[in-house]
Design a protein around this motif. Structure first.
Motif, PDB file in Angstrom:
ATOM      1  N   GLY A 205      67.698  -5.154  19.165  1.00 46.47           N
ATOM      2  CA  GLY A 205      66.359  -4.578  19.071  1.00 46.47           C
ATOM      3  C   GLY A 205      65.457  -5.713  18.346  1.00 46.47           C
ATOM      4  N   TRP A 206      66.368  -6.831  17.766  1.00 43.78           N
ATOM      5  CA  TRP A 206      65.613  -7.739  16.981  1.00 43.78           C
ATOM      6  C   TRP A 206      64.187  -8.380  17.527  1.00 43.78           C
ATOM      7  N   PRO A 207      63.139  -8.684  16.665  1.00 46.46           N
ATOM      8  CA  PRO A 207      63.075  -8.683  15.224  1.00 46.46           C
ATOM      9  C   PRO A 207      62.635  -7.047  14.799  1.00 46.46           C
ATOM     10  N   ASP A 208      62.932  -6.164  15.491  1.00 45.64           N
ATOM     11  CA  ASP A 208      62.430  -4.752  15.067  1.00 45.64           C
ATOM     12  C   ASP A 208      63.680  -4.053  14.509  1.00 45.64           C
ATOM     13  N   TRP A 209      63.693  -2.867  13.820  1.00 52.06           N
ATOM     14  CA  TRP A 209      64.662  -2.069  13.326  1.00 52.06           C
ATOM     15  C   TRP A 209      64.256  -0.788  13.845  1.00 52.06           C
ATOM     16  N   PRO A 210      64.722  -0.467  14.992  1.00 51.52           N
ATOM     17  CA  PRO A 210      64.480   0.810  15.602  1.00 51.52           C
ATOM     18  C   PRO A 210      65.397   2.109  14.713  1.00 51.52           C
ATOM     19  N   LEU A 211      64.705   3.063  14.080  1.00 54.24           N
ATOM     20  CA  LEU A 211      65.589   3.945  13.440  1.00 54.24           C
ATOM     21  C   LEU A 211      65.309   5.400  13.816  1.00 54.24           C
ATOM     22  N   ARG A 212      66.080   6.482  13.561  1.00 59.68           N
ATOM     23  CA  ARG A 212      66.191   7.642  14.196  1.00 59.68           C
ATOM     24  C   ARG A 212      66.845   8.693  13.037  1.00 59.68           C
ATOM     25  N   LYS A 213      66.306   9.717  13.025  1.00 62.74           N
ATOM     26  CA  LYS A 213      66.857  10.623  12.133  1.00 62.74           C
ATOM     27  C   LYS A 213      66.416  12.204  12.699  1.00 62.74           C
ATOM     28  N   GLU A 263      74.287   3.188   1.198  1.00 59.25           N
ATOM     29  CA  GLU A 263      73.840   3.440   2.124  1.00 59.25           C
ATOM     30  C   GLU A 263      72.135   3.586   1.735  1.00 59.25           C
ATOM     31  N   VAL A 264      71.191   3.082   2.411  1.00 57.70           N
ATOM     32  CA  VAL A 264      69.694   3.285   2.119  1.00 57.70           C
ATOM     33  C   VAL A 264      69.139   3.976   3.131  1.00 57.70           C
ATOM     34  N   LEU A 265      68.243   4.861   2.928  1.00 56.72           N
ATOM     35  CA  LEU A 265      67.783   5.974   3.586  1.00 56.72           C
ATOM     36  C   LEU A 265      68.721   6.676   4.325  1.00 56.72           C
ATOM     37  N   PRO A 266      69.521   7.539   3.484  1.00 57.98           N
ATOM     38  CA  PRO A 266      70.637   8.159   4.469  1.00 57.98           C
ATOM     39  C   PRO A 266      70.211   8.935   5.644  1.00 57.98           C
ATOM     40  N   GLY A 267      71.122   8.838   6.343  1.00 64.94           N
ATOM     41  CA  GLY A 267      70.527   9.824   7.692  1.00 64.94           C
ATOM     42  C   GLY A 267      69.963   9.069   8.756  1.00 64.94           C
ATOM     43  N   TRP A 268      69.145   7.893   8.393  1.00 68.40           N
ATOM     44  CA  TRP A 268      68.321   7.023   9.223  1.00 68.40           C
ATOM     45  C   TRP A 268      69.372   6.155   9.865  1.00 68.40           C
ATOM     46  N   SER A 269      69.602   5.931  11.162  1.00 61.77           N
ATOM     47  CA  SER A 269      70.603   4.993  11.787  1.00 61.77           C
ATOM     48  C   SER A 269      69.707   4.562  12.780  1.00 61.77           C
ATOM     49  N   GLY A 270      70.447   3.558  13.665  1.00 53.20           N
ATOM     50  CA  GLY A 270      69.966   2.922  14.913  1.00 53.20           C
ATOM     51  C   GLY A 270      69.735   3.986  15.721  1.00 53.20           C
TER      52      GLY A 270
END
Length: 307
Positions: A205-213, A263-270
């Motif tokens: 996904g570079w240069p973005d960090w796509p996150l989901r939770k 872990e930073v922002l626990p629960g948020w992952s790729g």
């Protein structure tokens, strides 16, 4: 020139030798468990194919002709070699041995596979391992590998290969406790924009960090203090307090367990979870040496994985 070509040829040769040893079709039929007429037909077909008489037939017995005796002696040697080869193959399968050529991703191979090898080789002293550590996509068949360990977001696409999933992983955000103490802890993904981040240029996904939770999706394009094409370099920088990085849990696991990272922002992952696959060349039969290696890798990962 006449050549041995198929199973029918092998049956003809076996019949000739059996008749020569038994002295008659009837006696040979008892040894082979077939009807005498079937054996007679096989020898006739062999003679026709070769263009010579191999047996002299009388009402009471059969005997080899001169050329038949020469031919039968050579054939017996071939059959003995085939039997020996079959025994060797069975023994080889029963006692795993030989060379296993393995392709591994660089970081994953160093962290998860290399530590497995000493105990594996001690347990299986007749197996040898040749490792190729590369992040390059290898052609298993063309390059002669027995197995490739691949870390990917989805199942390997080549349907002709056999892929066994041995673990799952996810991407997560991590930083050192010291960095967070000095710069604060992000509460939501947008807070990442105010932090020093460490970017892996090889991420899909570079240069973005796509996150989901929990069904929510957000994409952040962080300001990076350091970018690199090596996850190990970035992880080391994160441990030293240089910033927040987005990495795989299999890579960050030891540092998370040791408390060097949190872990930073626990629960948020790729946005996509991934898998570790053992990819094998096409074919149903997997040599015991290869199967044992893959099993050892799978056990080691299961024992030490962090999610």
């Amino acid at each position: 020139m006449q050549e041995f070509s198929d199973l029918a040829d092998l049956e003809e040769l076996t019949t000739l030798v059996a008749v020569a040893e038994a002295g008659s079709f009837t006696a040979a039929a008892q040894v082979l468990g077939r009807d005498p007429s079937v054996l007679s037909r096989r020898v006739s077909q062999l003679e026709q194919r070769l263009g010579v008489r191999l047996l002299s037939r009388t009402t009471r017995r059969v005997a080899l002709t001169e050329v038949g005796a020469l031919y039968a002696r050579r054939v017996q040697g071939v059959l003995d070699e085939l039997a020996s080869a079959s025994r060797e193959a069975s023994d080889y399968a029963a006692t795993p041995q030989g060379l296993v050529r393995v392709s591994l991703p660089l970081s994953f191979g160093r962290q998860w596979i290399a530590p497995v090898l000493p105990a594996f080789l001690a347990e299986h002293p007749r197996i040898r391992i040749e490792l190729k550590l590369t992040d390059r996509f290898v052609d298993l068949v063309a390059e002669g590998f027995d197995v490739s360990i691949r870390v990917a977001a989805g199942k390997p696409r080549d349907s002709s290969l056999t892929a066994r999933k041995i673990a799952s992983y996810r991407n997560l955000l991590v930083a050192s406790p010291g960095y967070l103490a000095a710069h604060g802890t992000p509460e939501v993904p947008a807070d990442l924009m105010r932090h020093a981040c460490l970017g892996f240029t090889g991420y899909t996904g570079w240069p973005d960090w796509p996150l989901r939770k929990a069904g929510r999706r957000e994409t952040v394009r962080p300001t990076c203090a350091l970018v690199a094409d090596s996850t190990e370099v970035l992880l080391g920088a994160a441990i030293e307090g240089a910033g927040i990085t987005f990495t795989a849990d299999w890579l960050a696991g030891p540092a998370l367990r040791a408390g060097a990272l949190v872990e930073v922002l626990p629960g948020w992952s790729g946005k996509e979870s991934g898998g570790v696959y053992a990819v094998l060349p096409p074919g149903r039969l997997v040599p015991a040496k290869t199967r044992l290696f893959v099993d050892a890798v799978a056990r080691a990962i299961k024992a030490g994985w962090v999610h």
